[in-house]
Design a protein around this motif. Structure first.
Motif, mmCIF file in Angstrom:
data_model
loop_
_atom_site.group_PDB
_atom_site.id
_atom_site.type_symbol
_atom_site.label_atom_id
_atom_site.label_comp_id
_atom_site.label_asym_id
_atom_site.label_seq_id
_atom_site.Cartn_x
_atom_site.Cartn_y
_atom_site.Cartn_z
ATOM 1 N N ASP A 118 0.826 -1.210 0.000
ATOM 2 C CA ASP A 118 0.000 0.000 0.000
ATOM 3 C C ASP A 118 0.858 1.257 0.000
ATOM 4 O OD1 ASP A 118 -2.206 -1.651 0.092
ATOM 5 O OD2 ASP A 118 -3.234 -0.454 1.599
ATOM 6 N N ALA A 119 1.986 1.214 0.719
ATOM 7 C CA ALA A 119 2.900 2.364 0.718
ATOM 8 C C ALA A 119 3.494 2.562 -0.666
ATOM 9 C CB ALA A 119 4.010 2.152 1.747
ATOM 10 N N ALA A 120 3.758 1.457 -1.364
ATOM 11 C CA ALA A 120 4.288 1.560 -2.724
ATOM 12 C C ALA A 120 3.265 2.212 -3.647
ATOM 13 C CB ALA A 120 4.671 0.174 -3.240
ATOM 14 N N ARG A 121 1.990 1.901 -3.452
ATOM 15 C CA ARG A 121 0.943 2.529 -4.268
ATOM 16 C C ARG A 121 0.852 4.021 -3.957
ATOM 17 N NH1 ARG A 121 -1.344 -2.762 -4.101
ATOM 18 N NH2 ARG A 121 -1.926 -2.562 -1.900
ATOM 19 N N ALA A 122 0.988 4.368 -2.677
ATOM 20 C CA ALA A 122 0.969 5.779 -2.305
ATOM 21 C C ALA A 122 2.145 6.516 -2.932
ATOM 22 C CB ALA A 122 1.014 5.917 -0.776
ATOM 23 N N LEU A 123 3.309 5.877 -2.937
ATOM 24 C CA LEU A 123 4.485 6.488 -3.550
ATOM 25 C C LEU A 123 4.289 6.667 -5.047
ATOM 26 C CD1 LEU A 123 7.389 7.489 -3.621
ATOM 27 C CD2 LEU A 123 8.153 5.100 -3.616
ATOM 28 N N HIS B 40 -13.326 3.712 2.566
ATOM 29 C CA HIS B 40 -13.436 2.264 2.400
ATOM 30 C C HIS B 40 -14.052 1.846 1.068
ATOM 31 C CE1 HIS B 40 -12.048 0.987 6.339
ATOM 32 N NE2 HIS B 40 -12.772 1.950 6.874
ATOM 33 N N HIS B 41 -14.824 2.734 0.439
ATOM 34 C CA HIS B 41 -15.593 2.290 -0.727
ATOM 35 C C HIS B 41 -15.405 3.134 -1.987
ATOM 36 C CE1 HIS B 41 -17.602 -0.623 1.793
ATOM 37 N NE2 HIS B 41 -17.979 0.335 2.630
ATOM 38 N N ALA B 42 -14.687 4.236 -1.918
ATOM 39 C CA ALA B 42 -14.468 5.033 -3.131
ATOM 40 C C ALA B 42 -13.700 4.216 -4.165
ATOM 41 C CB ALA B 42 -13.707 6.309 -2.788
ATOM 42 N N HIS B 43 -13.973 4.502 -5.420
ATOM 43 C CA HIS B 43 -13.344 3.766 -6.515
ATOM 44 C C HIS B 43 -12.065 4.446 -7.023
ATOM 45 C CE1 HIS B 43 -16.917 1.218 -6.735
ATOM 46 N NE2 HIS B 43 -17.631 2.332 -6.638
ATOM 47 N N CYS B 44 -11.608 5.452 -6.309
ATOM 48 C CA CYS B 44 -10.398 6.188 -6.685
ATOM 49 C C CYS B 44 -9.770 6.750 -5.404
ATOM 50 C CB CYS B 44 -10.730 7.316 -7.673
ATOM 51 S SG CYS B 44 -11.747 8.630 -6.947
ATOM 52 N N HIS C 162 -1.938 19.633 8.461
ATOM 53 C CA HIS C 162 -1.866 21.042 8.072
ATOM 54 C C HIS C 162 -1.874 21.228 6.556
ATOM 55 C CE1 HIS C 162 -1.070 22.123 12.231
ATOM 56 N NE2 HIS C 162 -0.191 21.141 12.265
ATOM 57 N N CYS C 163 -2.061 20.152 5.823
ATOM 58 C CA CYS C 163 -2.117 20.230 4.357
ATOM 59 C C CYS C 163 -3.121 19.192 3.879
ATOM 60 C CB CYS C 163 -0.729 19.972 3.758
ATOM 61 S SG CYS C 163 -0.121 18.278 3.999
ATOM 62 N N PRO C 164 -3.526 19.238 2.623
ATOM 63 C CA PRO C 164 -4.428 18.201 2.107
ATOM 64 C C PRO C 164 -3.812 16.814 2.241
ATOM 65 C CG PRO C 164 -4.344 20.066 0.605
ATOM 66 C CD PRO C 164 -3.266 20.296 1.621
ATOM 67 N N VAL C 165 -4.667 15.826 2.508
ATOM 68 C CA VAL C 165 -4.235 14.432 2.649
ATOM 69 C C VAL C 165 -4.910 13.609 1.558
ATOM 70 C CG1 VAL C 165 -4.159 12.397 4.142
ATOM 71 C CG2 VAL C 165 -3.969 14.695 5.138
ATOM 72 N N VAL C 166 -4.113 12.805 0.850
ATOM 73 C CA VAL C 166 -4.654 11.890 -0.153
ATOM 74 C C VAL C 166 -4.460 10.464 0.357
ATOM 75 C CG1 VAL C 166 -4.422 10.962 -2.489
ATOM 76 C CG2 VAL C 166 -4.246 13.428 -2.100
ATOM 77 N N VAL C 167 -5.544 9.697 0.417
ATOM 78 C CA VAL C 167 -5.495 8.302 0.824
ATOM 79 C C VAL C 167 -5.715 7.438 -0.407
ATOM 80 C CG1 VAL C 167 -6.500 6.517 2.292
ATOM 81 C CG2 VAL C 167 -6.327 8.870 3.139
ATOM 82 N N VAL C 168 -4.730 6.584 -0.691
ATOM 83 C CA VAL C 168 -4.767 5.733 -1.890
ATOM 84 C C VAL C 168 -5.145 4.321 -1.474
ATOM 85 C CG1 VAL C 168 -3.485 4.900 -3.891
ATOM 86 C CG2 VAL C 168 -2.965 7.152 -2.915
ATOM 87 N N ARG C 169 -6.344 3.914 -1.809
ATOM 88 C CA ARG C 169 -6.821 2.584 -1.459
ATOM 89 C C ARG C 169 -6.325 1.545 -2.452
ATOM 90 N NH1 ARG C 169 -11.712 1.830 -2.466
ATOM 91 N NH2 ARG C 169 -11.861 0.002 -1.138
ATOM 92 N N ASP C 170 -6.230 0.301 -1.988
ATOM 93 C CA ASP C 170 -5.844 -0.814 -2.851
ATOM 94 C C ASP C 170 -6.841 -0.933 -3.996
ATOM 95 O OD1 ASP C 170 -4.902 -3.126 -3.977
ATOM 96 O OD2 ASP C 170 -5.580 -4.454 -2.372
ATOM 97 N N GLY C 171 -6.323 -0.966 -5.212
ATOM 98 C CA GLY C 171 -7.172 -1.130 -6.386
ATOM 99 C C GLY C 171 -7.648 0.155 -7.005
ATOM 100 N N THR C 172 -7.549 1.277 -6.292
ATOM 101 C CA THR C 172 -8.089 2.529 -6.833
ATOM 102 C C THR C 172 -7.176 3.161 -7.870
ATOM 103 O OG1 THR C 172 -7.101 3.843 -5.050
ATOM 104 C CG2 THR C 172 -9.337 3.007 -4.715
#
Length: 290
Positions: free
Chosen positions: A15-20, A278-282, A137-147
């Motif tokens: 998951d960290a690799a996907r975030a990177l 948990h359910h967003a597609h992106c 203090h800044c925008p946060v992007v959460v990258v889910r598996d598969g998105t």
């Protein structure tokens, strides 16, 4: 969008690799440097050993060196694969949520995976993700598996309810759509009065038109700044989480604010954000005031 670095919560997990990967893609558009951050929670890890073991005995310096090697190698590999981007890595000590919040003060964007190991284990299963998205203090992007398997040319979706936080999210979404060269889809959820507690003479069509007019007014400033971004507006009665999850289909990104009113109230600390994470597609971007 350039200037401040993109901070990535990194621990070597898939998951960290996907975030990177997401962060490197974003860096290619914005020109921002990327910094990998591994957070070592020494006291917590030492506490797992049991009574009679001195704090700080494990992980030892050798273990820390292994982590530093992991992070620096990941940064070097990413830089080698993307020679036009600046990538560095750093190891920090302390509680993951607190350290990430503190480091986010110097970042332009924080990118996280959903689950990992080490300092980011079960990120969304506990309070870490909620705490970070609510207080960074800044925008946060959460990258889910598969998105990240979606086409990167998909639209950007954003939830807008007229609150200050949602207007900040709208600005962020406009910038993302412009940088990606994709359309922007603006979602407004509302609840028509119903039952014995609702006014008997409510004109649902007029009420919906008033909601749309409010959204259009919010768009005015940004339409002038980004005239080349195509915009669609969806005003619908129903659940904000359901509408935004549906809007995330085939999207490159869905954007929300941390707090709102009406259909988006409690976006981060309540059920709507949990549904999206948990359910967003992106990937999901959560924007708060600085």
């Amino acid at each position: 969008m350039g200037g401040e670095e993109i901070l990535v919560g990194y621990d070597g997990s898939p998951d960290a690799a996907r975030a990177l990967d997401w962060a490197l893609d974003e860096a290619g558009r914005s020109g921002r440097p990327v910094r990998l951050a591994y957070v070592f929670e020494w006291l917590t890890v030492a506490g797992w050993i049991g009574p009679g073991v001195a704090p700080g005995v494990w992980p030892d310096e050798q273990a820390r060196q292994q982590v530093e090697t992991l992070v620096h190698k990941a940064a070097a590999d990413a830089a080698a694969a993307h020679p036009d981007r600046t990538v560095t890595g750093e190891v920090y000590d302390g509680p993951p949520a607190l350290v990430l919040q503190e480091r986010s003060a110097d970042a332009g964007l924080l990118v996280l995976g959903t689950r990992g190991h080490g300092g980011f284990g079960e990120l969304l299963a506990g309070s870490t993700a909620v705490t970070v998205t609510a207080h960074a203090h800044c925008p946060v992007v959460v990258v889910r598996d598969g998105t990240t398997d979606q086409a990167r040319t998909g639209h950007v979706a954003v939830g807008v309810d007229g609150s200050e936080c949602s207007l900040l999210a709208l600005g962020f979404a406009y910038e993302q759509a412009a940088a990606r060269g994709v359309p922007l889809h603006v979602v407004r959820a509302w609840q028509p009065p119903s039952g014995r507690w609702g006014p008997p003479d409510v004109d649902v069509d007029s009420a919906a038109a008033a909601e749309r007019a409010d959204v259009e007014e919010s768009l005015g400033r940004w339409r002038a700044s980004f005239p080349d971004v195509p915009v669609t507006v969806e005003v619908a009665a129903g659940s904000a989480s359901s509408l935004l999850v549906e809007a995330s289909r085939n999207a490159a990104l869905v954007v929300v604010g941390t707090r709102g009113r009406g259909g988006l109230r409690g976006m981060v600390l309540g059920s709507v954000s949990q549904q999206l994470l948990h359910h967003a597609h992106c990937p999901v971007a959560v924007v708060r005031e600085r």
